[in-house]
Design a protein around this motif. Structure first.
Motif, short mmCIF file in Angstrom:
data_model
loop_
_atom_site.label_atom_id
_atom_site.label_comp_id
_atom_site.label_asym_id
_atom_site.label_seq_id
_atom_site.Cartn_x
_atom_site.Cartn_y
_atom_site.Cartn_z
N ALA A 2 1.18 0.77 17.70
CA ALA A 2 0.03 0.29 16.92
C ALA A 2 -0.85 1.45 16.49
O ALA A 2 -1.35 1.45 15.36
N SER A 3 -1.04 2.43 17.35
CA SER A 3 -1.87 3.57 16.98
C SER A 3 -1.22 4.39 15.87
O SER A 3 -1.91 4.91 15.00
N GLU A 4 0.11 4.50 15.88
CA GLU A 4 0.82 5.20 14.82
C GLU A 4 0.65 4.48 13.48
O GLU A 4 0.48 5.12 12.45
N LEU A 5 0.70 3.16 13.53
CA LEU A 5 0.51 2.36 12.33
C LEU A 5 -0.88 2.56 11.76
O LEU A 5 -1.05 2.81 10.56
N HIS A 6 -1.88 2.48 12.61
CA HIS A 6 -3.27 2.65 12.17
C HIS A 6 -3.50 4.07 11.65
O HIS A 6 -4.22 4.26 10.67
N GLU A 7 -2.91 5.05 12.29
CA GLU A 7 -3.03 6.44 11.85
C GLU A 7 -2.40 6.63 10.47
O GLU A 7 -2.99 7.29 9.61
N ALA A 8 -1.24 6.05 10.25
CA ALA A 8 -0.57 6.16 8.94
C ALA A 8 -1.42 5.53 7.84
O ALA A 8 -1.57 6.10 6.75
N MET A 9 -2.00 4.37 8.12
CA MET A 9 -2.83 3.70 7.11
C MET A 9 -4.14 4.46 6.90
O MET A 9 -4.62 4.58 5.76
N PHE A 10 -4.72 4.99 7.98
CA PHE A 10 -5.95 5.75 7.87
C PHE A 10 -5.75 7.00 7.00
O PHE A 10 -6.54 7.29 6.11
N MET A 11 -4.67 7.73 7.27
CA MET A 11 -4.38 8.94 6.50
C MET A 11 -4.11 8.62 5.04
O MET A 11 -4.57 9.32 4.14
N ALA A 12 -3.37 7.55 4.80
CA ALA A 12 -3.08 7.15 3.41
C ALA A 12 -4.36 6.82 2.67
O ALA A 12 -4.53 7.18 1.50
N LYS A 13 -5.26 6.16 3.35
CA LYS A 13 -6.54 5.79 2.73
C LYS A 13 -7.41 7.02 2.49
O LYS A 13 -7.94 7.21 1.39
N GLN A 14 -7.54 7.88 3.48
CA GLN A 14 -8.38 9.06 3.37
C GLN A 14 -7.86 10.06 2.33
O GLN A 14 -8.64 10.66 1.62
#
Length: 92
Positions: A2-14
């Motif tokens: 779950a943390s990897e998923l959130h990190e991938a989405m966070f980076m994509a957004k940023q």
């Protein structure tokens, strides 16, 4: 995972990525984080192969207006109302 998923989405957004790879993430539901705010409007390609989705959000085309390719598998049906979605790949 779950943390990897959130990190991938966070980076994509940023970093305003145009492509986001969420393949092989064991997703049962579409990540609503992708639809929050206006941060993912620039996303053009969303890859979600080999998850266990059964539906996609009704407002997908409104929240991701630049999405031209959605690659996924394992769900029943989806009617896209987006005029700009060019590729909808259901093959694994």
């Amino acid at each position: 995972m779950a943390s990897e998923l959130h990190e991938a989405m966070f980076m994509a957004k940023q970093e305003r990525h145009k492509n986001l790879f969420l393949n092989y993430r064991n997703l049962n539901i579409f990540p609503v984080e992708l639809l929050k705010d206006e941060g993912m409007q620039f996303l053009e390609r969303l890859f979600m192969k080999r998850n266990s989705l059964t539906t996609l959000p009704d407002n997908l085309s409104q929240k991701l207006p630049n999405l031209i390719e959605l690659t996924t598998v394992s769900f029943v049906a989806y009617c896209c109302s987006s005029h700009c979605l060019r590729t909808f790949n259901l093959q694994g």
